[in-house]
Scaffold this motif. Structure first.
Motif, PDB file in Angstrom:
ATOM      1  N   ALA A  36       1.127  -1.264  -0.017  1.00 40.92           N
ATOM      2  CA  ALA A  36       0.057   0.091  -0.065  1.00 40.92           C
ATOM      3  C   ALA A  36       1.093   1.217  -0.021  1.00 40.92           C
ATOM      4  N   ILE A  37       2.000   1.295   0.649  1.00 38.88           N
ATOM      5  CA  ILE A  37       2.893   2.216   0.892  1.00 38.88           C
ATOM      6  C   ILE A  37       3.588   2.788  -0.403  1.00 38.88           C
ATOM      7  N   VAL A  38       3.856   1.507  -1.120  1.00 37.49           N
ATOM      8  CA  VAL A  38       4.537   1.476  -2.367  1.00 37.49           C
ATOM      9  C   VAL A  38       3.677   2.034  -3.615  1.00 37.49           C
ATOM     10  N   ARG A  39       2.222   1.658  -3.510  1.00 35.77           N
ATOM     11  CA  ARG A  39       1.419   2.237  -4.603  1.00 35.77           C
ATOM     12  C   ARG A  39       1.228   3.442  -4.256  1.00 35.77           C
ATOM     13  N   LEU A  40       0.976   3.866  -2.977  1.00 35.09           N
ATOM     14  CA  LEU A  40       0.632   5.246  -2.768  1.00 35.09           C
ATOM     15  C   LEU A  40       1.677   6.024  -3.203  1.00 35.09           C
ATOM     16  N   ARG A  41       2.860   5.883  -2.912  1.00 37.53           N
ATOM     17  CA  ARG A  41       4.104   6.687  -3.390  1.00 37.53           C
ATOM     18  C   ARG A  41       4.072   6.796  -4.881  1.00 37.53           C
ATOM     19  N   GLU A  42       3.874   5.686  -5.672  1.00 39.04           N
ATOM     20  CA  GLU A  42       3.910   5.556  -7.022  1.00 39.04           C
ATOM     21  C   GLU A  42       2.817   6.825  -7.559  1.00 39.04           C
ATOM     22  N   HIS A  43       1.641   6.383  -7.053  1.00 38.63           N
ATOM     23  CA  HIS A  43       0.360   7.238  -7.404  1.00 38.63           C
ATOM     24  C   HIS A  43       0.622   8.822  -7.145  1.00 38.63           C
ATOM     25  N   ILE A  44       1.084   9.058  -5.992  1.00 34.41           N
ATOM     26  CA  ILE A  44       1.624  10.501  -5.858  1.00 34.41           C
ATOM     27  C   ILE A  44       2.589  11.020  -6.700  1.00 34.41           C
ATOM     28  N   ASN A  45       3.556  10.313  -7.027  1.00 35.72           N
ATOM     29  CA  ASN A  45       4.576  10.626  -7.977  1.00 35.72           C
ATOM     30  C   ASN A  45       3.796  10.818  -9.254  1.00 35.72           C
ATOM     31  N   LEU A  46       2.945   9.962  -9.848  1.00 33.84           N
ATOM     32  CA  LEU A  46       2.136  10.157 -11.224  1.00 33.84           C
ATOM     33  C   LEU A  46       1.444  11.494 -10.784  1.00 33.84           C
ATOM     34  N   SER A  87       2.048  14.007  -9.264  1.00 36.11           N
ATOM     35  CA  SER A  87       2.976  15.389  -9.349  1.00 36.11           C
ATOM     36  C   SER A  87       3.312  15.735 -10.591  1.00 36.11           C
ATOM     37  N   LYS A  88       3.487  14.409 -11.616  1.00 33.54           N
ATOM     38  CA  LYS A  88       3.950  14.719 -12.792  1.00 33.54           C
ATOM     39  C   LYS A  88       2.645  15.371 -13.509  1.00 33.54           C
ATOM     40  N   LYS A  89       1.544  14.864 -13.308  1.00 31.47           N
ATOM     41  CA  LYS A  89       0.309  15.449 -13.888  1.00 31.47           C
ATOM     42  C   LYS A  89       0.193  17.126 -13.353  1.00 31.47           C
ATOM     43  N   GLN A  90       0.256  17.371 -12.050  1.00 33.37           N
ATOM     44  CA  GLN A  90       0.409  18.653 -11.698  1.00 33.37           C
ATOM     45  C   GLN A  90       1.311  19.701 -12.201  1.00 33.37           C
ATOM     46  N   SER A  91       2.525  19.064 -12.492  1.00 33.98           N
ATOM     47  CA  SER A  91       3.495  19.755 -13.066  1.00 33.98           C
ATOM     48  C   SER A  91       2.908  20.185 -14.790  1.00 33.98           C
ATOM     49  N   HIS A  92       2.339  18.982 -15.263  1.00 30.67           N
ATOM     50  CA  HIS A  92       1.907  19.216 -16.623  1.00 30.67           C
ATOM     51  C   HIS A  92       1.002  20.242 -16.766  1.00 30.67           C
ATOM     52  N   LEU A  93       0.021  20.237 -16.008  1.00 28.39           N
ATOM     53  CA  LEU A  93      -1.243  21.059 -15.941  1.00 28.39           C
ATOM     54  C   LEU A  93      -0.714  22.546 -15.593  1.00 28.39           C
ATOM     55  N   ARG A  94       0.429  22.838 -14.897  1.00 27.91           N
ATOM     56  CA  ARG A  94       0.873  24.035 -14.327  1.00 27.91           C
ATOM     57  C   ARG A  94       1.517  24.724 -15.791  1.00 27.91           C
ATOM     58  N   THR A  95       2.183  23.712 -16.512  1.00 28.03           N
ATOM     59  CA  THR A  95       2.673  24.218 -17.893  1.00 28.03           C
ATOM     60  C   THR A  95       1.534  24.715 -18.759  1.00 28.03           C
ATOM     61  N   GLN A  96       0.365  23.787 -18.602  1.00 26.63           N
ATOM     62  CA  GLN A  96      -0.751  24.138 -19.744  1.00 26.63           C
ATOM     63  C   GLN A  96      -1.248  25.699 -19.390  1.00 26.63           C
ATOM     64  N   ILE A  97      -1.399  25.722 -18.013  1.00 28.46           N
ATOM     65  CA  ILE A  97      -2.010  26.955 -17.474  1.00 28.46           C
ATOM     66  C   ILE A  97      -1.011  28.074 -17.862  1.00 28.46           C
ATOM     67  N   THR A  98       0.302  28.011 -17.976  1.00 29.57           N
ATOM     68  CA  THR A  98       1.149  29.035 -18.343  1.00 29.57           C
ATOM     69  C   THR A  98       1.028  29.471 -19.950  1.00 29.57           C
ATOM     70  N   ASN A  99       0.976  28.321 -20.408  1.00 26.67           N
ATOM     71  CA  ASN A  99       0.609  28.220 -22.068  1.00 26.67           C
ATOM     72  C   ASN A  99      -0.401  29.037 -22.371  1.00 26.67           C
ATOM     73  N   GLN A 100      -1.777  28.541 -21.890  1.00 30.66           N
ATOM     74  CA  GLN A 100      -3.002  29.487 -21.912  1.00 30.66           C
ATOM     75  C   GLN A 100      -2.874  30.925 -21.724  1.00 30.66           C
ATOM     76  N   GLU A 101      -2.127  31.163 -20.718  1.00 33.97           N
ATOM     77  CA  GLU A 101      -2.006  32.617 -20.336  1.00 33.97           C
ATOM     78  C   GLU A 101      -0.959  33.272 -21.341  1.00 33.97           C
ATOM     79  N   ASN A 102      -0.040  32.950 -21.899  1.00 34.02           N
ATOM     80  CA  ASN A 102       0.978  33.379 -22.895  1.00 34.02           C
ATOM     81  C   ASN A 102      -0.183  33.482 -24.212  1.00 34.02           C
ATOM     82  N   GLU A 103      -0.689  32.574 -24.477  1.00 38.85           N
ATOM     83  CA  GLU A 103      -1.615  32.439 -25.962  1.00 38.85           C
ATOM     84  C   GLU A 103      -2.577  33.574 -25.439  1.00 38.85           C
ATOM     85  N   ALA A 104      -3.471  33.850 -24.373  1.00 41.63           N
ATOM     86  CA  ALA A 104      -4.064  35.069 -24.150  1.00 41.63           C
ATOM     87  C   ALA A 104      -3.500  36.234 -24.547  1.00 41.63           C
ATOM     88  N   ARG A 105      -2.188  36.380 -24.212  1.00 41.09           N
ATOM     89  CA  ARG A 105      -1.716  37.455 -24.221  1.00 41.09           C
ATOM     90  C   ARG A 105      -1.287  37.923 -25.625  1.00 41.09           C
TER      91      ARG A 105
END
Length: 140
Positions: free
Chosen positions: A12-22, A24-42
């Motif tokens: 359970a600990i290993v699976r939770l850590r793996e999923h949190i890591n996944l 985290s990657k999704k979070q980073s990707h979404l932040r990049t998309q937000i920045t891209n949308q702001e730039n496009e709007a400008r």
């Protein structure tokens, strides 16, 4: 059965850590998309295309909502991870204490207070005898 029970918290600990890591990657990707949308709007605003700028901002808002959900999920999973790790530590501590209690029981199984008192009396007698012998030898 017991080996499975020991592996269960670890899995359970290993699976939770793996999923949190996944996540985290999704979070980073979404932040990049937000920045891209702001730039496009400008960019659209500088070109005078208000409709496309507005669409980019709407898309940004949708992505921000998704990011908020991902972050909430991560927070819940991290809390669960901490709880499982703590519970697992408590379990292992309890097992170690039980083993210690069994070892003490085994050690003390051959002893009782009467035997200890008897042994201590014998030791005292022998020490006294040794003192008497020493005194006798050292007399002129």
């Amino acid at each position: 059965g017991n080996a499975k029970n020991k592996e269960s918290p670890t899995k359970a600990i290993v699976r939770l850590r793996e999923h949190i890591n996944l996540l985290s990657k999704k979070q980073s990707h979404l932040r990049t998309q937000i920045t891209n949308q702001e730039n496009e709007a400008r960019i659209f605003l500088t070109k005078g295309n208000k409709v496309m700028a507005k669409n980019a901002l709407k898309k940004k808002k949708t992505i921000e909502q998704l990011l908020s959900k991902v972050e909430g999920t991560m927070e819940s999973m991290e809390q669960q991870l901490f709880s499982i790790e703590s519970a697992n530590l408590n379990l292992e501590t309890m097992r170690a204490m039980q083993e210690g209690a069994k070892a003490m029981k085994t050690i003390h199984s051959g002893l009782d207070i009467d035997k200890v008192d008897e042994t201590m009396d014998e030791i005292r007698e022998q020490v006294e005898l040794g003192d008497e012998i020493s005194d006798a030898i050292s007399r002129p």
